[in-house]
Write a protein that holds these residues in place. Structure first.
Motif, PDB file in Angstrom:
ATOM      1  N   ALA A   1       0.794  -1.183  -0.081  1.00 37.67           N
ATOM      2  CA  ALA A   1       0.223   0.148  -0.093  1.00 37.67           C
ATOM      3  C   ALA A   1       0.894   1.213  -0.045  1.00 37.67           C
ATOM      4  O   ALA A   1       0.647   2.342  -0.445  1.00 37.67           O
ATOM      5  CB  ALA A   1      -0.943   0.016   1.062  1.00 37.67           C
ATOM      6  N   VAL A   2       1.930   1.113   0.635  1.00 38.01           N
ATOM      7  CA  VAL A   2       2.771   2.461   0.670  1.00 38.01           C
ATOM      8  C   VAL A   2       3.328   2.503  -0.830  1.00 38.01           C
ATOM      9  O   VAL A   2       3.290   3.859  -0.999  1.00 38.01           O
ATOM     10  CB  VAL A   2       4.081   2.155   1.561  1.00 38.01           C
ATOM     11  N   VAL A   3       3.724   1.853  -1.524  1.00 43.20           N
ATOM     12  CA  VAL A   3       4.154   2.071  -2.803  1.00 43.20           C
ATOM     13  C   VAL A   3       3.097   2.293  -3.803  1.00 43.20           C
ATOM     14  O   VAL A   3       3.493   3.303  -4.685  1.00 43.20           O
ATOM     15  CB  VAL A   3       4.844   0.770  -3.318  1.00 43.20           C
ATOM     16  N   THR A   4       1.862   1.732  -3.757  1.00 37.98           N
ATOM     17  CA  THR A   4       0.853   2.038  -4.717  1.00 37.98           C
ATOM     18  C   THR A   4       0.235   3.591  -4.254  1.00 37.98           C
ATOM     19  O   THR A   4       0.034   4.210  -5.427  1.00 37.98           O
ATOM     20  CB  THR A   4      -0.347   1.157  -4.427  1.00 37.98           C
ATOM     21  N   ASN A   5       0.104   3.945  -2.998  1.00 34.20           N
ATOM     22  CA  ASN A   5      -0.241   5.188  -2.922  1.00 34.20           C
ATOM     23  C   ASN A   5       0.854   6.283  -3.110  1.00 34.20           C
ATOM     24  O   ASN A   5       0.490   7.346  -3.849  1.00 34.20           O
ATOM     25  CB  ASN A   5      -0.707   5.485  -1.361  1.00 34.20           C
ATOM     26  N   ALA A   6       2.049   5.851  -2.915  1.00 28.88           N
ATOM     27  CA  ALA A   6       3.049   7.180  -3.393  1.00 28.88           C
ATOM     28  C   ALA A   6       3.038   7.236  -4.966  1.00 28.88           C
ATOM     29  O   ALA A   6       3.241   8.314  -5.363  1.00 28.88           O
ATOM     30  CB  ALA A   6       4.363   6.323  -3.004  1.00 28.88           C
ATOM     31  N   MET A   7       2.851   6.128  -5.700  1.00 24.89           N
ATOM     32  CA  MET A   7       2.740   6.179  -7.072  1.00 24.89           C
ATOM     33  C   MET A   7       1.556   6.613  -7.687  1.00 24.89           C
ATOM     34  O   MET A   7       1.451   7.385  -8.780  1.00 24.89           O
ATOM     35  CB  MET A   7       3.021   4.494  -7.699  1.00 24.89           C
ATOM     36  N   ILE A   8       0.521   6.580  -7.039  1.00 25.21           N
ATOM     37  CA  ILE A   8      -0.918   7.217  -7.246  1.00 25.21           C
ATOM     38  C   ILE A   8      -0.806   8.887  -7.196  1.00 25.21           C
ATOM     39  O   ILE A   8      -0.937   9.621  -8.095  1.00 25.21           O
ATOM     40  CB  ILE A   8      -1.906   6.749  -6.440  1.00 25.21           C
ATOM     41  N   ILE A   9       0.063   9.179  -6.298  1.00 21.53           N
ATOM     42  CA  ILE A   9       0.153  10.524  -6.137  1.00 21.53           C
ATOM     43  C   ILE A   9       1.299  11.173  -6.920  1.00 21.53           C
ATOM     44  O   ILE A   9       0.932  12.133  -7.593  1.00 21.53           O
ATOM     45  CB  ILE A   9       0.665  10.952  -4.512  1.00 21.53           C
ATOM     46  N   ALA A  10       2.065  10.315  -7.431  1.00 20.96           N
ATOM     47  CA  ALA A  10       3.199  11.047  -8.124  1.00 20.96           C
ATOM     48  C   ALA A  10       2.854  10.620  -9.821  1.00 20.96           C
ATOM     49  O   ALA A  10       3.012  11.551 -10.385  1.00 20.96           O
ATOM     50  CB  ALA A  10       4.389   9.803  -8.145  1.00 20.96           C
ATOM     51  N   PHE A  11       2.104   9.601 -10.173  1.00 28.76           N
ATOM     52  CA  PHE A  11       1.839   9.329 -11.563  1.00 28.76           C
ATOM     53  C   PHE A  11       0.281   9.741 -12.094  1.00 28.76           C
ATOM     54  O   PHE A  11       0.039   9.703 -13.118  1.00 28.76           O
ATOM     55  CB  PHE A  11       2.497   7.968 -11.944  1.00 28.76           C
ATOM     56  N   THR A  12      -0.548   9.330 -10.994  1.00 20.51           N
ATOM     57  CA  THR A  12      -1.764   9.607 -11.455  1.00 20.51           C
ATOM     58  C   THR A  12      -2.593  10.641 -11.080  1.00 20.51           C
ATOM     59  O   THR A  12      -3.267  11.217 -12.044  1.00 20.51           O
ATOM     60  CB  THR A  12      -2.621   8.387 -10.734  1.00 20.51           C
ATOM     61  N   SER A  13      -2.182  11.429 -10.097  1.00 29.32           N
ATOM     62  CA  SER A  13      -2.621  12.532  -9.701  1.00 29.32           C
ATOM     63  C   SER A  13      -1.831  13.844 -10.270  1.00 29.32           C
ATOM     64  O   SER A  13      -0.753  13.523 -10.898  1.00 29.32           O
ATOM     65  CB  SER A  13      -2.627  13.180  -8.150  1.00 29.32           C
ATOM     66  N   ASP A  14      -2.264  15.053 -10.177  1.00 31.44           N
ATOM     67  CA  ASP A  14      -1.472  15.928 -10.790  1.00 31.44           C
ATOM     68  C   ASP A  14      -0.759  16.849  -9.818  1.00 31.44           C
ATOM     69  O   ASP A  14      -0.343  18.037 -10.386  1.00 31.44           O
ATOM     70  CB  ASP A  14      -2.463  16.956 -11.646  1.00 31.44           C
ATOM     71  N   MET A  15      -0.755  16.545  -8.551  1.00 32.18           N
ATOM     72  CA  MET A  15      -0.035  17.239  -7.613  1.00 32.18           C
ATOM     73  C   MET A  15       1.508  17.390  -7.770  1.00 32.18           C
ATOM     74  O   MET A  15       1.830  18.716  -7.673  1.00 32.18           O
ATOM     75  CB  MET A  15      -0.380  16.428  -6.170  1.00 32.18           C
ATOM     76  N   ILE A  16       2.096  16.502  -8.248  1.00 38.07           N
ATOM     77  CA  ILE A  16       3.710  16.784  -8.565  1.00 38.07           C
ATOM     78  C   ILE A  16       3.961  17.773  -9.494  1.00 38.07           C
ATOM     79  O   ILE A  16       4.628  18.890  -9.558  1.00 38.07           O
ATOM     80  CB  ILE A  16       4.458  15.402  -8.899  1.00 38.07           C
ATOM     81  N   PRO A  17       3.279  17.755 -10.823  1.00 39.85           N
ATOM     82  CA  PRO A  17       3.505  18.512 -11.965  1.00 39.85           C
ATOM     83  C   PRO A  17       3.112  20.225 -11.375  1.00 39.85           C
ATOM     84  O   PRO A  17       3.627  21.227 -11.790  1.00 39.85           O
ATOM     85  CB  PRO A  17       2.575  18.220 -12.931  1.00 39.85           C
ATOM     86  N   ARG A  18       1.958  20.279 -10.429  1.00 40.12           N
ATOM     87  CA  ARG A  18       1.321  21.505 -10.087  1.00 40.12           C
ATOM     88  C   ARG A  18       2.561  22.055  -9.110  1.00 40.12           C
ATOM     89  O   ARG A  18       2.996  23.350  -9.022  1.00 40.12           O
ATOM     90  CB  ARG A  18       0.329  21.464  -9.262  1.00 40.12           C
ATOM     91  N   LEU A  19       3.206  21.221  -8.350  1.00 42.64           N
ATOM     92  CA  LEU A  19       4.225  21.901  -7.163  1.00 42.64           C
ATOM     93  C   LEU A  19       5.640  22.222  -8.182  1.00 42.64           C
ATOM     94  O   LEU A  19       5.950  23.375  -7.837  1.00 42.64           O
ATOM     95  CB  LEU A  19       4.651  20.589  -6.245  1.00 42.64           C
TER      96      LEU A  19
END
Length: 868
Positions: free
Chosen positions: A693-711
């Motif tokens: 779960a730690v890996v999947t949630n980190a990857m969801i925030i990184a690759f599925t959401s747009d949070m990192i590109p916005r930051l």
């Protein structure tokens, strides 16, 4: 008549036998069983093989000390019920054989006061009424030994063995009594007799009707108490009476409800934090700058997007995704990141605190040193035809197959499981093809269908329609494959032929979980980590199977689609399970009651009422665990995309506890009680899910959401040298994340179908970070792309290491067994040994005194002068 003294009921069909002779045998079985069987042996030609097996089996039961009482059914003359009762001597004998722990003396250890004692006025409302269900008295216990019977706390022989222990002992006997010898192979066990139809059922009796107390004052009416204080809807807010559940159904069912209750309590904290994060996103969606740009008529309304499919799709304006971008702001916010980190720590706290709670139950329920040597399954022993030499004992023993045969079976079973997993992957590919195909249809037909209905069109876009229909179809396929594979997995495990029941359940657990993991989560993994990641660009798109153009995400990403998928699967699964668990047993029992009422006017005895209830089966509890573990995966693996998942799980589990309690107490026969020290193979499975779960949630925030590109845009590309703003801002983010494509660069096969009423633009936009046309490296990834990739990888590494470090620290800081429980276990062991040793010394002293007295008498007699 309340059957409080009968431990197990055997029910059989007399259709193939002569009714009169059957009456003589069964009616006189308890008084003249041996002579009756002897008389029947003189007429073997008039009896079927099934009857001879049954006769031999019941004769051996009587020889083993059990009491049998037969009675014919009131509703069906062809049915005969055989009530089995174990007398005191038999219970004592097998209690010693099975190493059952029984009371030595009352427990005088004082429990440490709880931190919640100051709030007793509040917690009292949640507690079970002690005037109705009295607390169980605590005892020091030890494995029973007949030669030390006086050391044990035997106040009343009728209550010394509780109902669960009595039923477990009787079932232990029934499972090991022989009924036939063929080719030097012994055949035995009630399971084989039931499966072959010689008996129609074998089950312990409920002690009374669930809706009212027994008229027999000596009957404790525990079923009625459980229904009133546990299964009834009005008790939904109360804690579970775990001690009474364990006493009535056994430790295995008790530990399941203890685990489910503890999991539900821990979900309360996760649900509160999840709702807080959801509300944070909801109330801040109006401050979402990039969503405002999408909806703004002068920004999103003037941005023309490239067609998302070949030939049939047209150019479209970005602002048609306005509503989905507003919804996305709720889930794709800073609260999502906080909640993902929190859930990574929460799952560790849950697992560690559950270990402590489990250790407490092991002490309270006397399973700390479970000395129950599990016997081979009857199905295993029936296949033991090969003789081998045991490496340890150097004695001959029978096994069902050779080493080569075992390898062949394991290979075939593994191949079958792999085939079904590949079948699931094929179904996922089929759903992907459906998405690609139907998106074209929705893109061409939906605008015409919704022409003039702007209020609907802004919500029902081609992307939304494709996502919802694909999710529904995926759910239907998941349910169908699940039903089929349940039967296939049992067939595969039966063919594998595990030795013990624990081996059987563990093998089936791994097969079923592996299948369900792929079945339920594959579509979510596809949306989260594959969809929209390998699409190329409009002039050079990537094709599936050389034919279907890879589908793209919305300009805001695939996070909202993943949320939709999770909501449909979790909600649909909960509804489907409730239909299976509640509606189907209730309808079957209702039909059965209607049939029996129409044929009888007499009062139906307890054994006939229980017989017409539904059979829970040995794997009934297995499916309950599997359902909850799959839900646990949804709550932890993809929670970064859906903060309300713990809330849905909490509501479902509150109902699940009472639904399971209701169906066990009202709709199902009483299960055979079993001992269990823990939740078995499900504990390591949950630990594996927690790590993943730690890996999947980190990857969801990184690759599925747009949070990192916005930051990255906010801190680097909104200000010089890359941006034109004088201060850090999110303004211009949408424009910077949409690359430009020259329409004249379209290839013929990838060119869209422009609307004749709309002027064809010279350029269009698409979701990617690429250089514009005319650049020396046109359509290649730009510097923004590499900054984003570096930030995503750095985020995954930092988040994983941070959460794993906290998880390791929490696991180390929280011992599996609390100090209080360790002290209780040591204290009980010390006092138990002291008590047994003192009693043993008293007996030895008493015996030595008798011996010494006799020796003195002998010496006196020898020294006394003999009379002449």
């Amino acid at each position: 008549m309340q059957m409080t003294t009968r431990d197990v009921l055997l029910e059989m069909d007399q259709e193939e036998e002569d009714d009169d002779d059957g009456d003589i045998v069964l009616d006189n079985l308890e008084q003249t069983a041996v002579s009756s069987f002897g008389a029947l042996e003189s007429q073997p030609d008039f009896r079927t093989p099934e009857f001879r097996k049954r006769r031999a089996y019941e004769s051996n039961l009587i020889c083993d000390g059990l009491h049998l009482e037969a009675t014919r059914s009131i509703l069906d003359d062809k049915l005969v019920f055989v009530k089995v009762h174990a007398p005191w001597e038999v219970l004592c004998t097998y209690a010693e054989i099975m190493h059952i722990k029984l009371p030595l003396k009352p427990n005088d250890l004082k429990t440490r006061s709880s931190a919640f004692d100051n709030f007793s006025w509040f917690t009292k409302v949640l507690q079970v009424d002690e005037s109705i269900i009295k607390p169980e008295q605590e005892f020091f216990t030890a494995p029973f030994e007949k030669n030390r019977m006086n050391d044990f706390y035997i106040q009343d022989r009728d209550t010394f063995f509780n109902p669960a222990t009595r039923s477990r002992i009787v079932y232990f006997i029934l499972s090991r009594i022989m009924y036939q010898v063929r080719d030097n192979v012994k055949k035995f066990g009630i399971n084989k007799l039931v499966s072959s139809g010689i008996y129609k059922a074998a089950f312990p009796l409920h002690d009374c009707n669930f809706s009212h107390k027994s008229e027999d004052l000596s009957c404790p009416s525990e079923r009625y108490l459980l229904y009133r204080e546990w299964a009834h809807p009005r008790s939904i807010y109360k804690k579970q009476p775990l001690d009474l559940i364990r006493k009535y159904y056994g430790e295995k069912i008790g530990i399941y409800f203890a685990w489910l209750g503890y999991y539900t309590q821990m979900l309360l904290l996760a649900a509160v934090v999840g709702v807080a994060c959801f509300l944070y996103g909801y109330f801040n969606q109006d401050n979402c700058t990039w969503s405002k740009e999408v909806c703004h008529p002068d920004i999103g309304g003037k941005i023309i997007m490239c067609p998302q499919c070949d030939q049939h799709c047209s150019f479209w304006n970005l602002n048609i995704t306005c509503e989905s971008s507003k919804k996305l702001c709720i889930f794709d916010s800073f609260g999502t990141l906080v909640f993902a980190v929190f859930m990574g720590i929460w799952v560790t706290l849950f697992l560690e605190f559950w270990k402590r709670r489990q250790a407490e139950l092991e002490y309270e329920w006397d399973t700390v040193e479970l000395q129950q040597e599990e016997q081979p399954r009857p199905e295993y022993e029936a296949q033991c035809t090969h003789v081998v030499i045991n490496e340890i004992t150097q004695e001959q023993e029978r096994v069902p197959f050779t080493t080569w045969g075992k390898c062949v079976r394991i290979t075939l079973c593994a191949s079958a499981v792999l085939f079904w997993i590949l079948l699931i992957i094929a179904s996922v590919i089929g759903i992907i093809v459906y998405r690609l195909s139907v998106f074209i249809v929705f893109s061409t037909k939906l605008p015409e269908t919704l022409n003039g209905t702007d209020s609907i069109q802004k919500y029902l876009t081609p992307q939304t329609a494709t996502s919802i229909t694909a999710s529904l179809i995926s759910f239907v396929i998941i349910m169908i494959l699940n039903i089929i594979y349940e039967k296939v997995a049992i067939m595969i495990t039966n063919f594998e032929l595990p030795r013990t029941q624990t081996d059987y359940e563990n093998s089936l657990t791994m097969k079923m979980f592996l299948f369900q993991f792929v079945n339920y989560y594959s579509s979510c993994f596809y949306i989260a980590f594959f969809k929209g990641k390998f699409v190329g660009y409009p002039g050079d798109p990537v094709y599936w199977l050389g034919k279907y153009r890879n589908e793209e995400c919305d300009p805001g990403g695939c996070l909202l689609e993943l949320t939709t998928q999770l909501t449909i699967i979790m909600g649909g699964k909960a509804i489907w399970n409730n239909i299976q668990e509640v509606l189907l047993p209730w309808v079957k029992n209702l039909i059965g009651r209607c049939r029996t009422v129409s044929r009888a006017e007499k009062i139906t005895p307890r054994w006939e009422q229980d017989y017409h209830l539904q059979l829970m089966g040995k794997l009934g509890l297995f499916y309950e665990y599997l359902e909850m573990i799959i839900q646990f995966g949804f709550v932890t693996l993809f929670v970064a995309s859906f903060p309300l998942a713990p809330l849905l799980a909490l509501v479902n589990n509150i109902l699940e506890i009472r639904v399971d309690a209701w169906k066990m107490t009202t709709q199902y026969r009483r299960m055979v009680p079993e001992k269990a020290q823990d939740i078995g193979a499900w504990q390591p499975i949950m630990q594996g899910i927690a790590i993943l779960a730690v890996v999947t949630n980190a990857m969801i925030i990184a690759f599925t959401s747009d949070m990192i590109p916005r930051l990255v845009y906010y801190w680097s590309f909104s200000v010089p040298p890359y941006g034109n703003h004088t201060h850090y801002t999110m303004e211009g983010y949408i424009n910077s994340t949409l690359s430009i494509f020259k329409v004249s660069d379209f290839k013929n096969q990838s060119k869209g179908n422009p609307d004749p009423k709309v002027v064809i633009p010279t350029t269009c936009r698409y979701r990617d970070f690429r250089n514009p046309p005319g650049h020396e490296q046109q359509y290649k990834h730009n510097i923004y792309y590499w900054h984003v990739i570096a930030a995503k990888l750095a985020f995954i590494i930092v988040m994983e290491h941070l959460i794993y470090s906290v998880k390791f620290f929490v696991s180390y800081a929280i011992p599996d067994v609390s100090k209080t429980t360790k002290s209780k276990i040591r204290r009980e062991k010390y006092l138990t040994q002291k008590l047994l040793r003192e009693n043993h010394l008293k007996d030895m002293t008493k015996n030595m005194g008798v011996i010494a007295k006799r020796m003195v008498e002998v010496v006196d007699n020898n020294l006394r002068p003999k009379s002449e």
